[in-house]
Structure formats: C-alpha cells, structure tokens
Design a protein around this motif. Structure first.
Motif, short mmCIF file in Angstrom:
data_model
loop_
_atom_site.label_atom_id
_atom_site.label_comp_id
_atom_site.label_asym_id
_atom_site.label_seq_id
_atom_site.Cartn_x
_atom_site.Cartn_y
_atom_site.Cartn_z
N ALA A 1 0.84 -1.20 0.00
CA ALA A 1 0.00 0.00 0.00
C ALA A 1 0.88 1.25 0.00
O ALA A 1 1.93 1.30 0.63
CB ALA A 1 -0.92 -0.01 1.21
N LEU A 2 0.41 2.28 -0.73
CA LEU A 2 1.23 3.47 -0.98
C LEU A 2 0.36 4.70 -0.76
O LEU A 2 -0.75 4.78 -1.28
CB LEU A 2 1.73 3.43 -2.43
N HIS A 3 0.86 5.63 0.04
CA HIS A 3 0.11 6.87 0.20
C HIS A 3 0.13 7.63 -1.13
O HIS A 3 1.19 7.76 -1.76
CB HIS A 3 0.69 7.74 1.32
N PRO A 4 -1.02 8.15 -1.58
CA PRO A 4 -1.05 8.78 -2.91
C PRO A 4 -0.37 10.15 -2.97
O PRO A 4 -0.15 10.66 -4.06
CB PRO A 4 -2.56 8.92 -3.18
N VAL A 5 -0.03 10.74 -1.81
CA VAL A 5 0.66 12.04 -1.80
C VAL A 5 1.85 11.90 -0.85
O VAL A 5 1.69 11.76 0.36
CB VAL A 5 -0.27 13.16 -1.31
N ARG A 6 3.07 11.95 -1.41
CA ARG A 6 4.25 11.72 -0.57
C ARG A 6 5.50 12.28 -1.26
O ARG A 6 5.51 12.52 -2.46
CB ARG A 6 4.45 10.22 -0.32
N ILE A 7 6.53 12.48 -0.45
CA ILE A 7 7.82 12.93 -0.96
C ILE A 7 8.58 11.72 -1.51
O ILE A 7 8.67 10.68 -0.86
CB ILE A 7 8.65 13.59 0.16
N ILE A 8 9.09 11.84 -2.74
CA ILE A 8 9.86 10.75 -3.33
C ILE A 8 11.33 11.11 -3.54
O ILE A 8 12.15 10.21 -3.74
CB ILE A 8 9.24 10.28 -4.66
#
Length: 826
Positions: A544-551
């Motif tokens: 699962a991946l948060h849709p708004v994040r720092i990459i």
C-alpha cells in the motif's frame, strides 16, 4: 451602366485532411490539368494560386504540366498570391516558424517565377493571431484577405479595415464570407456573396480547388455572367484589388485585436500531434543555433540542405487541416511520422554540433567522468540541470553510488542524486541534478566522481494532512487529501486560492472543431486522490502506498508525487519539483486518459481575483478576456493584478480560459477523428452502427513551470525563462580527446535583459550570418550586441514588440537590417 465586380478564382488544395498526401498529390495534378483546359477555352480567366507546395508537387510529378503552369504565370493568366509554403494554422506556430513559412515559400516563387506576391488570401485558418500583422508587413505584403471567423463570431466595424499589430504596423484586411468550397461543377450555383465596401466595387471568390471542388468543368463557366447580368465581371488578381482599395486606407476603421475566436476546440484537439509539433519546433530552432555557432567557428560545414528539408517537413505539418487536429486518424499518424523525422534530424544535428564545439576542452583525468554543458543562448543562464551517467565497472555491491560534481578548477558543485530512469536495483546508472551558471554560448567541463555510502531514507516530516516545504523565498503546502497546492507563498505573499493544480474533467462533444462552443467552464468534475491500495496498483508496487508523498529530497530540490484518478478510468501522476533556490515551481504530469467526448483541464485558482490575463502569441503579447471564454496562447500565460503576477509556462498546451483569477489550461480532448457537426449541436453526425475511435486516448506527459511575484519583473523575465526551459542548455557525459583547437568563444552576446534571439542562422544565400531579435515587453530598447568571433560590437534600436532581422557581414563587420525574406531595407 454595369457595376464592376472583381472576380478572384483561387485554387486551394488541402495537402492532407480527409485524405493522405498521395491523394493530395493526385488531386492537385487532376485539378491543375482541369484548370489548363478551362483556361484554354476561356482566355479571360485568371487563376490565383495560393500555396507553393502544390506547385512543387506539379514540378516533381508532372514536369510537362509544370511547363504549362510557368507559361501561364509568365503570361499573367495564372497569378501567385501569398506564396506561403502551405496555408497554415495562424494561431499555433511560433513567430519564427511562421517566418520560415513566408521565407521558404516566397523564395521559391521569386526564384522560380520571378514574382513577389504582395497580397494574401487565407481561406481556411481557424483565426489569425494579431502578431501576424508584423510578419506580413515585414515580408512586403500590403493586403490580407481571410474568411474565418464569420461576423456571427467576430463583429467588426466593417469587413474592410486596417488591421494593426502589437508593434503598431498596419495592413489592409478584408473578411470574405461565406467561404469554403463547392461541389465539383457547382461553383456557379453556389457563388460567394459580393463584398462591396463603400466606394469600391465588390469582390467575388470563385473557388477552383480543394479536392476537385469548385468549377472544374468548362460548361459551367458562362453561368457566372448569367447569374448577375448587372455586373461587369473583371477577372482580377489580388494585387489589382489591393491597389483598388489602397486609396481608402486613410478612411478605414482600425482593428487592434486578433481575429478570433473560431473553432475553439481545435486549440486542443489532436494534442499528441500538437505536443510533438511544439517539441520539433523548439529542437529544430535550437539545433539551427548550435550548428550556426559551430559553422561560424569553422568547426563544421553548415548543413543547409538538412535544415531546409527539416523545415519543409515542419511547415507541411503547419497546414490548417493537420495542426488544428481535425484530420483523419491515418493523416494524423502520417503527420506524427513527419514530425518524428524533423525531431530526429534536429537531435542528430544538435549532437554533431555539440561534439564539434567541445573540441579544445582538456581531456578528463582518470578518476572521474567528464560532463560537458553548453549554453546555446547569447546571454548568461543559471538553471537546474539533470544528467544520467554510467559509473565505471565493476559496480560495488550493496551500497548505492553517490555522485560528487566538480568544476574545471576542482571546486565542488552542489548536486543531488535522483532516481535514474532505469528501475534496476543495482547501481548501474546514476541521475544527478545540479545548478550551474553558464556564460553565453560557452562550453563548461565538469567532472563527476562517485562515493559509496550506506543507504539512507529520505528525511522529511510528512504530517497527516499536508506536506510543507519552506525555502528562503518560497513556502508550499500540498494537501495530502486532494494532492493540490493549498498554499503558494512567494516572499510572504499568498497566491493560491482553493487549491492550485486541480485536474478537472469537463463534459465535451465528439466535434474536434468545437464549432458550437465558446467556453469549457461547466460541470467540471475534479480528479481525486487514489486510495492507498489503488495507488499501489497504479504505481505497480506490492505494498500500500500513500497517494501524496515525498519521493526525492536533497540539497537542491524536493519532489512530491501525487496519484489521482477520474472514475477509476483515467489516472494521473503529478510530480511537484520544488527547487530550494528561487520562487519557481515545476509541475510534471503523466496522464493516462481513457475518456470519450470529455475535456481535461488543469486549473490554477489564484487570489488575483480581478487580474488581467496576458499570454504569448505569434510575435506578440496579447491581453485576453477574463470571462471564461476559450482562448489560444502559446508558451506562457500571466495573470496580473496591481503590482503582482502569477505566471505559467507550458511545454505543449495552447487552449485556456480565465475567470475571476482562475486560470484553466486545456490539456486533452477526446472527440472523434475528422468529425464535423455541421449545423447540429448534437452527436448525431457520428455513425451509429460501429465503433468510432476517439483521439488522444492513452498516455501523455506535460510540463509546467509556475512562478509569482512582482508584475513588472515577471513580464520582463518570462520570455527568457520560457526559452531556457524549452530550449535548455545541453548536457552530455562526453569524453574529450586531446585537441589542438582552442575552446570556442561566444559567437554572439546580447546585453539587454529582456530581448530574446528567436533565430541564429546562416543567410539563405550562404554568405553571412542572420540574426532575429524580438522585444517582448512593449518598451523601446537599445540593445548592445557583441560578436567576439568577428571582433566588433554594435547597438541596435528595437521599437516595442519589434521582430527585427539583422544580417551580419563578418568580413566587413557590418550589420544591416533586412525584411523576413532577407532583403536589405533601405
């Protein structure tokens, strides 16, 4: 006594639209053969040829017919009007590309027929940019006759008027409607209405072309006189008509606007084609500048033939039936192939010239990889650059490689490692970002070395509701619930209102023209962030991946990724690239579009509620209405209220609307290919018994650069910022062998902070340097030009918005102003 009417018999043939270019050639030959027969039976007939491409086709595929054509031209029975390469879209090409439309077309007719057209008939273009006036006047034209838009779309004081450009130049213009063509053999039954401005005889268009339409049978010719027995029909040329109305010039009303709107959906339809056209346009201009620098340094021969062929392919795709996006699917794919060949030629020439200009750089030491960076512009550039490298083998196991960048003198240069394009886990590729100041038209050699460090996670505090990035000049707040920019503060001033960078899906139709549309501002539905599980599915990750994040986060920039969807049918990946220096923000968008009859908009609601809206046009800066109507601009748009401004540079979009301080860019439409609604507003014009494909479905990528601040500074810097982003400095990891050559000096330096160089090329006769300058701020400027290679400097005056062409003689150290056809001005 009979009233005299000027009868113009134009031949206009779309090279491509509902047919491919081979059928266009066949129809051209057929039409011209019919015209020869018609002229032999009716010696009084005078035929008007508008574009040079059909003439070139006749020369190439039917030499005997071309000989007859030349004879008729010499006898004055066939007349060449305009002399453009094709009849182009007059909204989307940049000023320099339109200048080549005039240059290559007019040079062909001058060299082939010894004629110089001074009047233009433009029947098909979907509106006309006001900047076109200056280009026409600076090419020697005296009159412009057009058809679209009709009076129902664009009220004018009268159909005959003086059209004034942004630089103050004026040309006599005439609107003729209705226009378009007639069915074969029915020209007499479908005559165009007469246009009779006060004090002058009427003008009648009797169309003879466009896929065999118009009167191609001699039996119908006498019916012209029978229809109007009270008229004396005078078979005329456009120049004759222009001379007849010249005496009225001082009494004509003045129009100071672009001649729009018409078919506003065509500003966005066929975006894949429009994107590739913009890319090819910018890369070809950049390649031309680079090979010119290399050639005038004596490092390579000037590739005149390769450049000319590439320009002709690009001009072909400017055709109003192609670039507007209203052609068939197969015609659009054929145009994409042509543009791909232009881009391939440009990229090859770029690298060839770059290698030649790198001669004289010292070879790299054995402990690092050389990175060469070249600034193609004649002014200093400071910008953030990216480059991918391949470290030398053997690759270390486990820990990743961290790049370290050094200048020619060994001084460390701040750089940041980014995720390389390849998804390989092993550290075989390294992508670096670095900020550099580059001197005008100079090469810099950097050294990249690699260190092995233990892996570390991105250090960032991501709060549950938002991501906050602060720099010395910028504060950005990105909502983790919407993916939009909740706050955009520049030097303490807030510009965002209700979330910047909102993706909106707007109901649309299957009509690629947008004939019955004035705006796209209704029933917009926003894209929404994906749930974590769906975000992982879309991203292709197992967890699962948060849709708004720092990459990405480092010394130079932070990158935030946002994953969105529209009804789980269309998806978007947004990257906000936030440099840690300056006030500019980059937005990179990857859009997977699977809708039908829907438009996607990118919205920027700002706090400049009563802003005026300005945008770049063809050799012009235009002010647009802020009532939500759909407009067309080119590479940038700027909202200004009081002393503050919000600007957006776009790499490929054209259509937009603005209302109450909100800017909405049109990204994609998904209408049917080549559909036409006629008089109906409903979708009944489509076949109901089969699948109808829609254009522009699939994956697309866009880039935008946002900035805000002092209005006068924004408007002065925008043009150069745009040129730096769309024609960026070149970066190549290139070894340099030993060479006796000295590093190449700048060919040209421009001191003025706002004036831009739109073209740097060899003159068409191959003997001298050709330079084109544009003043984009609307102020008179005295610009200092330096030519270090030639050993002299000079100052030139540019009037507001001037599009100035200069010819430089290196031997005599002489600078002479010319027109766009490269003829000296007295």
């Amino acid at each position: 006594m009979k009233q005299r009417a000027y009868l113009i018999a134009p031949v206009h043939i779309d090279p491509v639209r509902l047919w491919d270019w081979t059928e266009g050639v066949a129809v051209t030959l057929e039409t011209f053969r019919h015209l020869v027969s018609l002229c032999r039976q009716h010696p009084e007939l005078r035929v008007t040829l508008q574009e040079t491409l059909p003439i070139r086709w006749v020369e190439q595929y039917a030499p005997e017919l071309f000989a007859q054509l030349r004879q008729f031209v010499a006898e004055g029975r066939w007349h060449i009007a305009g002399g453009w390469y094709v009849q182009p879209d007059c909204n989307l090409p940049c000023a320099e590309a339109m200048a080549r439309q005039l240059l290559l077309g007019r040079r062909f007719v001058t060299q082939t027929f010894a004629v110089e057209p001074t009047a233009v008939l433009n029947t098909d273009s979907f509106g006309h940019s006001r900047g076109l006036v200056q280009l026409l006047v600076r090419s020697g034209y005296r009159m412009y006759i057009f058809c679209h838009p009709a009076a129902s779309r664009l009220p004018l004081p009268q159909d005959l008027f003086l059209w004034e450009g942004v630089d103050g130049s004026r040309i006599v213009a005439l609107r003729v409607e209705p226009c378009d063509t007639t069915t074969r053999g029915e020209a007499a039954a479908h005559q165009q209405q007469a246009h009779a401005p006060a004090g002058i005889a009427p003008l009648r268009l009797w169309d003879l072309g466009n896929h065999g339409g118009g009167c191609t049978e001699a039996a119908h010719f006498p019916r012209l006189a029978e229809e109007q027995p009270d008229w004396e029909l005078h078979h005329a040329t456009l120049e004759e008509y222009a001379a007849a109305v010249e005496s009225l010039r001082s009494h004509l009303p003045v129009v100071t606007q672009s001649l729009r709107p018409w078919a506003v959906g065509a500003y966005t339809s066929g975006m894949r084609l429009k994107q590739l056209y913009r890319r090819a346009e910018d890369r070809l201009l950049l390649a031309e500048k680079l090979v010119t620098c290399a050639a005038f340094h004596g490092r390579m021969a000037y590739p005149a033939d390769e450049l000319r062929h590439a320009w002709e392919e690009l001009l072909f795709c400017q055709s109003s039936g192609i670039l507007s996006g209203v052609c068939t699917e197969s015609a659009m794919h054929a145009a994409l192939n042509r543009l791909s060949s232009v881009l391939r030629t440009a990229e090859e020439l770029l690298f060839r010239a770059f290698v030649r200009l790198s001669a004289g750089q010292p070879p790299a030491a054995g402990d690092g990889l050389p990175v060469l960076v070249y600034n193609p512009h004649p002014y200093p550039v400071t910008t953030l650059l990216e480059c991918e490298l391949q470290p030398e083998e053997p690759f270390p196991e486990g820990a990743p490689l961290v790049p370290q960048l050094f200048s020619e003198t060994g001084t460390p240069i701040p750089c940041q490692a980014l995720r390389p394009e390849s998804p390989l886990v092993q550290p075989r590729r390294v992508r670096i970002s670095f900020r550099l100041r580059l001197e005008p038209q100079r090469m810099r050699r950097l050294i990249c070395r690699f260190a092995v460090v233990s892996p570390s996670s991105v250090s960032a505090r991501e709060e549950p509701d938002h991501i906050r990035i602060r720099t010395s000049e910028l504060e950005l707040l990105i909502s983790r619930h919407t993916g939009q920019i909740a706050h955009y503060r520049v030097r303490g001033r807030e510009y965002a209102r209700s979330g910047l960078a909102r993706l909106l899906a707007v109901p649309d139709s299957a009509d690629p023209w947008g004939i019955h549309v004035r705006h796209f501002w209704r029933k917009a539905r926003p894209f929404r962030v994906l749930p974590k599980e769906k975000a992982a599915w879309f991203a292709g990750t197992p967890e699962a991946l948060h849709p708004v994040r720092i990459i990405e986060q480092g010394e130079l920039c932070t990158v935030v990724e946002v994953l969105l969807h529209h009804r789980y049918r269309s998806f978007a990946c947004v990257h906000y690239v936030i440099p840690h220096e300056g006030t500019e923000l980059e937005l990179r968008l990857r859009l997977l579009w699977n809708e039908r009859d829907t438009l996607v908009k990118l919205a920027f609601p700002t706090r400049l509620l009563h802003a005026r809206c300005y945008g770049q046009s063809m050799a012009a800066v235009e002010e647009f209405s802020t009532n939500g109507m759909e407009h067309v601009a080119q590479r940038w748009i700027c909202l200004v209220e009081g002393g503050w401004a919000f600007s957006c540079i776009t790499d490929s979009t054209y259509g937009f609307g603005c209302r109450s301080g909100e800017l909405r860019l049109s990204l994609l439409r998904s209408p049917a290919y080549a559909a036409h609604p006629g008089a109906t507003r409903k979708g009944t014009f489509l076949a109901a018994d089969r699948f109808m494909p829609r254009m522009d479905q699939g994956e697309h990528q866009f880039r935008f650069w946002l900035n805000a601040g002092d209005a006068s500074t924004r408007l002065e810097q925008l043009e150069r910022e745009t040129q730096i982003h769309l024609q960026p400095p070149l970066v190549f990891p290139l070894p340099t062998p030993p060479s006796a050559a000295a590093p190449a000096e700048a060919l040209l330096q421009v001191d003025d902070p706002a004036v831009v160089v739109t073209a740097l090329k060899q003159s068409e006769d191959g003997s001298e340097l050709l330079l084109r300058l544009w003043e984009p701020t609307g102020h008179e400027r005295f610009c200092r030009l330096h030519f270090p290679v030639f050993g002299f400097s000079t100052t030139v005056r540019l009037s507001p918005f001037a599009f100035l062409t200069l010819r430089i003689d290196p031997q005599q150290r002489r600078v002479q102003e010319t027109d766009l056809v490269e003829r000296p001005l007295s």
